[in-house]
Scaffold this motif. Sequence first.
Motif, PDB file in Angstrom:
ATOM      1  N   PRO A  77     -35.445 -16.670  30.529  1.00 40.35           N
ATOM      2  CA  PRO A  77     -34.763 -15.641  31.174  1.00 40.35           C
ATOM      3  C   PRO A  77     -33.264 -15.351  31.512  1.00 40.35           C
ATOM      4  N   GLY A  78     -32.887 -16.410  32.256  1.00 41.05           N
ATOM      5  CA  GLY A  78     -31.649 -16.501  32.715  1.00 41.05           C
ATOM      6  C   GLY A  78     -30.446 -16.589  31.575  1.00 41.05           C
ATOM      7  N   ASP A  79     -30.741 -17.094  30.440  1.00 44.95           N
ATOM      8  CA  ASP A  79     -30.099 -17.237  29.514  1.00 44.95           C
ATOM      9  C   ASP A  79     -29.376 -15.858  28.707  1.00 44.95           C
ATOM     10  N   VAL A  80     -30.085 -14.796  29.020  1.00 46.40           N
ATOM     11  CA  VAL A  80     -29.584 -13.663  28.705  1.00 46.40           C
ATOM     12  C   VAL A  80     -28.935 -12.926  29.680  1.00 46.40           C
ATOM     13  N   ALA A  81     -27.747 -12.460  29.638  1.00 47.71           N
ATOM     14  CA  ALA A  81     -26.877 -11.680  30.374  1.00 47.71           C
ATOM     15  C   ALA A  81     -27.561 -10.829  31.009  1.00 47.71           C
ATOM     16  N   THR A  82     -27.682 -10.003  32.267  1.00 50.14           N
ATOM     17  CA  THR A  82     -28.282  -9.117  32.850  1.00 50.14           C
ATOM     18  C   THR A  82     -28.138  -7.759  32.193  1.00 50.14           C
ATOM     19  N   TRP A  83     -26.730  -7.490  31.959  1.00 47.77           N
ATOM     20  CA  TRP A  83     -26.537  -6.268  31.052  1.00 47.77           C
ATOM     21  C   TRP A  83     -27.165  -6.243  29.854  1.00 47.77           C
ATOM     22  N   ALA A  84     -27.193  -7.276  29.235  1.00 46.33           N
ATOM     23  CA  ALA A  84     -27.924  -7.164  27.803  1.00 46.33           C
ATOM     24  C   ALA A  84     -29.488  -7.048  27.883  1.00 46.33           C
ATOM     25  N   ARG A 200     -30.499 -26.036  -0.411  1.00 43.73           N
ATOM     26  CA  ARG A 200     -31.498 -25.879  -1.469  1.00 43.73           C
ATOM     27  C   ARG A 200     -32.198 -26.997  -1.443  1.00 43.73           C
ATOM     28  N   ARG A 201     -33.472 -26.964  -0.976  1.00 37.68           N
ATOM     29  CA  ARG A 201     -34.245 -28.332  -1.015  1.00 37.68           C
ATOM     30  C   ARG A 201     -34.803 -28.568  -2.422  1.00 37.68           C
ATOM     31  N   ASN A 202     -35.212 -27.788  -3.284  1.00 38.91           N
ATOM     32  CA  ASN A 202     -35.747 -27.785  -4.557  1.00 38.91           C
ATOM     33  C   ASN A 202     -35.513 -26.533  -5.274  1.00 38.91           C
ATOM     34  N   VAL A 203     -36.155 -26.391  -6.419  1.00 33.57           N
ATOM     35  CA  VAL A 203     -35.743 -24.991  -7.223  1.00 33.57           C
ATOM     36  C   VAL A 203     -36.342 -23.773  -6.286  1.00 33.57           C
ATOM     37  N   GLY A 204     -37.535 -24.143  -5.617  1.00 36.88           N
ATOM     38  CA  GLY A 204     -38.272 -22.869  -4.857  1.00 36.88           C
ATOM     39  C   GLY A 204     -37.962 -22.584  -3.695  1.00 36.88           C
ATOM     40  N   HIS A 205     -37.135 -23.461  -2.947  1.00 39.97           N
ATOM     41  CA  HIS A 205     -36.953 -23.192  -1.491  1.00 39.97           C
ATOM     42  C   HIS A 205     -35.361 -23.658  -1.083  1.00 39.97           C
ATOM     43  N   ILE A 206     -35.036 -22.501  -0.008  1.00 41.70           N
ATOM     44  CA  ILE A 206     -33.895 -23.064   0.822  1.00 41.70           C
ATOM     45  C   ILE A 206     -34.236 -22.987   2.213  1.00 41.70           C
ATOM     46  N   ASP A 207     -33.717 -24.160   2.859  1.00 33.61           N
ATOM     47  CA  ASP A 207     -33.672 -24.237   3.989  1.00 33.61           C
ATOM     48  C   ASP A 207     -32.502 -23.430   4.788  1.00 33.61           C
ATOM     49  N   ALA A 208     -32.611 -22.517   5.656  1.00 34.23           N
ATOM     50  CA  ALA A 208     -31.525 -21.783   6.187  1.00 34.23           C
ATOM     51  C   ALA A 208     -31.582 -22.114   7.877  1.00 34.23           C
ATOM     52  N   GLN A 209     -30.465 -22.516   8.288  1.00 35.20           N
ATOM     53  CA  GLN A 209     -30.186 -22.531   9.765  1.00 35.20           C
ATOM     54  C   GLN A 209     -29.200 -21.722  10.262  1.00 35.20           C
ATOM     55  N   ILE A 210     -29.641 -20.700  11.326  1.00 35.56           N
ATOM     56  CA  ILE A 210     -28.621 -19.753  11.757  1.00 35.56           C
ATOM     57  C   ILE A 210     -28.450 -19.833  13.242  1.00 35.56           C
ATOM     58  N   THR A 211     -27.076 -19.936  13.622  1.00 37.01           N
ATOM     59  CA  THR A 211     -26.822 -20.090  15.040  1.00 37.01           C
ATOM     60  C   THR A 211     -25.750 -18.784  15.328  1.00 37.01           C
ATOM     61  N   PHE A 212     -26.410 -17.977  16.371  1.00 32.27           N
ATOM     62  CA  PHE A 212     -25.625 -16.929  16.890  1.00 32.27           C
ATOM     63  C   PHE A 212     -25.035 -17.235  18.130  1.00 32.27           C
ATOM     64  N   SER A 213     -23.701 -17.195  18.669  1.00 36.90           N
ATOM     65  CA  SER A 213     -22.994 -17.479  19.358  1.00 36.90           C
ATOM     66  C   SER A 213     -22.259 -16.229  19.920  1.00 36.90           C
ATOM     67  N   ASP A 214     -22.602 -15.784  21.384  1.00 38.32           N
ATOM     68  CA  ASP A 214     -21.974 -14.651  21.943  1.00 38.32           C
ATOM     69  C   ASP A 214     -21.964 -15.154  23.475  1.00 38.32           C
ATOM     70  N   PRO A 215     -20.804 -15.781  23.820  1.00 34.68           N
ATOM     71  CA  PRO A 215     -20.900 -16.152  25.308  1.00 34.68           C
ATOM     72  C   PRO A 215     -20.887 -15.251  26.141  1.00 34.68           C
ATOM     73  N   LYS A 216     -20.695 -13.638  25.770  1.00 30.54           N
ATOM     74  CA  LYS A 216     -20.626 -12.502  26.760  1.00 30.54           C
ATOM     75  C   LYS A 216     -21.982 -12.056  27.120  1.00 30.54           C
ATOM     76  N   ALA A 217     -22.849 -12.371  26.089  1.00 32.83           N
ATOM     77  CA  ALA A 217     -24.159 -11.812  26.106  1.00 32.83           C
ATOM     78  C   ALA A 217     -25.193 -12.833  26.432  1.00 32.83           C
ATOM     79  N   TYR A 218     -25.138 -14.200  25.907  1.00 31.42           N
ATOM     80  CA  TYR A 218     -25.822 -15.314  25.977  1.00 31.42           C
ATOM     81  C   TYR A 218     -25.196 -16.490  26.495  1.00 31.42           C
ATOM     82  N   ALA A 219     -26.109 -17.206  27.502  1.00 34.00           N
ATOM     83  CA  ALA A 219     -25.320 -18.560  28.119  1.00 34.00           C
ATOM     84  C   ALA A 219     -25.393 -19.378  27.046  1.00 34.00           C
ATOM     85  N   LYS A 220     -26.239 -19.563  25.967  1.00 34.97           N
ATOM     86  CA  LYS A 220     -26.105 -20.661  25.093  1.00 34.97           C
ATOM     87  C   LYS A 220     -26.079 -20.112  23.626  1.00 34.97           C
ATOM     88  N   PRO A 221     -25.850 -20.725  22.655  1.00 34.34           N
ATOM     89  CA  PRO A 221     -25.986 -20.412  21.104  1.00 34.34           C
ATOM     90  C   PRO A 221     -27.533 -20.233  20.973  1.00 34.34           C
TER      91      PRO A 221
END
Length: 350
Positions: A77-84, A200-221
């Motif tokens: 809970p503390g990782d999200v800014a109070t206003w956000a 792209r792991r193989n023909v049928g699959h992609i592994d996606a890793q997504i990181t959102f960084s916004d220090p004004k709203a969240y204490a960590k990515p």
Amino acid sequence: MAKRVFLLCLCFFVTVPALDAQWLKLPTPGLPRLPDGKPNLAAPAPRAPDGRPDLSGLWRNDAGDRYNNNIAVDLAPGDVATWADAIYQKRRLEFGKDSMETRCLPLGPVLTTTRYRWNRIVQTPTMVVMLYDDLTHRAIFMDGRTLEPDPNPTWMGYSVGRWEGEVLVVESNGYTDRSWLDFDGHPHTEQLRITERYTRRNVGHIDAQITFSDPKAYAKPITVSIPMKLQADTEMLESVCENNAKSMERMSATKPAQPVDVPAATLSRYVGVYDVADGNGEKTVVDVSLSGSTLWLDYGSKGKEQLLALTPTRFSWSGTIVDFATPAGAAVTLLLHYAEGSESGPQRAK
């Protein structure tokens, strides 16, 4: 059956034509195939002429709704800014009445986690293009340019990419703060930066890793993993929200939900494993657990999501209605009410 459904039936998808139209059964050329003619999705990933992995193809996210509903579900809970957090709680109780989906606006960052949009990737040495069925698009520039330090904010942002071995790394900025990070309503500022890593792991699959960084709203990515699956032997149809938009008129008179406190003893009766089935007989295992005074639902082993108590027997799962029927002397029955239909099933014996 798509499971993105909202409390007030936010039905905005265009009606799909008959399955024999628009090449929906045309075999995808160039795919390796098994002896029975089906695509061999486990075959080695294809290569582009320059030797890089080729991500080209028609894709859909093969994940559940967990991060699409609540991108911060794994944060403290503390990782999200109070206003956000205040904005998030307000939007959550309004069931997304001002969301991008409801207002027929581009989804922006949510496109990286939703499983309700099709994504055609077109890869060239100098640009990777992502084309979505709602007619939005992304251009990822691979020509060595860098991101602008003070970009004009847009819905889809600005993206540059590079290869790190077998992995396509995409960095993006310049998102308007009008967009949300998830359906429940986590906000962001114009300082948001997103880093995506596609393998792209193989023909049928992609592994996606997504990181959102916004220090004004969240204490960590915030980093999430989203598997993607190739949509073989079919084609992408246009799905424009405005063609069948009824969400705003349905929600104009909507009042925010009023959560209630339910005794832990009552909630504990609902804890267990349920075998639910929809109208077509498709079955899914649903696990309901209790942490403190909060119920959590895990649909199809996709991860726990919080349930919001509306009454002692009725809950909201990011707008989907969840009912627990408790007839005297009988097992508890779980009912899930979607815009497209319902699912239900009994609690397994404890």
